[in-house]
Design a protein around this motif. Structure first.
Motif: not given
Length: 243
Positions: A23-38
């Motif tokens: 939706l941003i549609g620009s030169d932006i990358r969103l990197d998601v790293v998952h952390t342990p939730i327990g």
């Protein structure tokens, strides 16, 4: 290309991030790293464990190697339970570990409220009432007047992650009051990226949601501003017309 990093606990609404990136549609990358939730539980002890420094450290190196310019701890409840000072200490430790600017979703809400120049807000939280009240206290510590708090009592993030537009709209409507300038919907397990324009049209005022403000906060840290009206008033200054 601007790369932003997000530490996201578990798996509930992480698909909001690629949607927001699109939706941003620009030169932006969103990197998601998952952390342990327990243990997945909206209880004080479980939420504090989710936010332990050891759990947050799990994804930091991966984000650094991916070239992230800033990192945001994408967990509302895991960033306000320690109060205003505790949240600052958490972010300072994260910035030191990551070697880059850092913030959290709770601070993102405070900064986003200021950005849209809201004075009074209503909170609709999927949490039990005691957890929702602590979020309201955090907002007040940040200088925001909270005029209403509504907790829905959801027991787990997994439950919240199954909610669709109807449930999200019901939560927002139940929380809203005539004197609120904006409605805030915390909990990063809540899918909202596809619903923000509809929410704002129905309520006739800005609606700030956890994953939305988290991405905006990452952009703020990287000194990037984008115009993306499909992400709501926070990403545009056009007036909202109630329907």
């Amino acid at each position: 290309m601007t790369a932003l990093g997000f530490l996201y606990p578990g798996h509930s609404a992480e698909d909001d991030y690629p949607r927001i990136e699109q939706l941003i549609g620009s030169d932006i990358r969103l990197d998601v790293v998952h952390t342990p939730i327990g243990e997945d539980a909206h209880r004080m002890d479980a939420l504090r464990e989710i936010a332990s420094p050891e759990r947050l450290a799990v994804g930091v190196e991966e984000l650094r190697m991916a070239g992230a310019e800033a990192v945001v701890w994408a967990c509302t409840s895991g960033s306000f339970l320690g109060g205003w000072e505790g949240a600052h200490e958490q972010v300072r430790a994260l910035a030191l570990a990551a070697g880059m600017p850092a913030s959290s979703t709770s601070f993102a809400f405070v900064h986003a409220v200021r950005e849209i120049k809201a004075v009074r807000v209503a909170v609709g939280a999927p949490y039990p009432d005691d957890v929702a009240a602590l979020f309201a206290d955090f907002l007040r510590a940040g200088g925001t007047e909270v005029v209403a708090v509504r907790g829905s009592g959801a027991a787990t993030a997994a439950e919240v992650g199954t909610w669709g537009e109807a449930e999200v709209l019901a939560l927002a409507r139940q929380a809203d009051t005539p004197d609120a300038d904006a409605v805030l919907l915390p909990d990063n397990a809540l899918h909202t990226a596809a619903h923000i324009p509809a929410l704002e049209r129905r309520l006739g005022k800005p609606v700030l949601t956890a994953n939305q403000v988290t991405v905006w906060e990452g952009l703020r840290l990287a000194d990037r501003r984008v115009n993306a009206p499909t992400l709501g008033a926070l990403f545009t200054r056009e007036p909202i017309v109630q329907v």
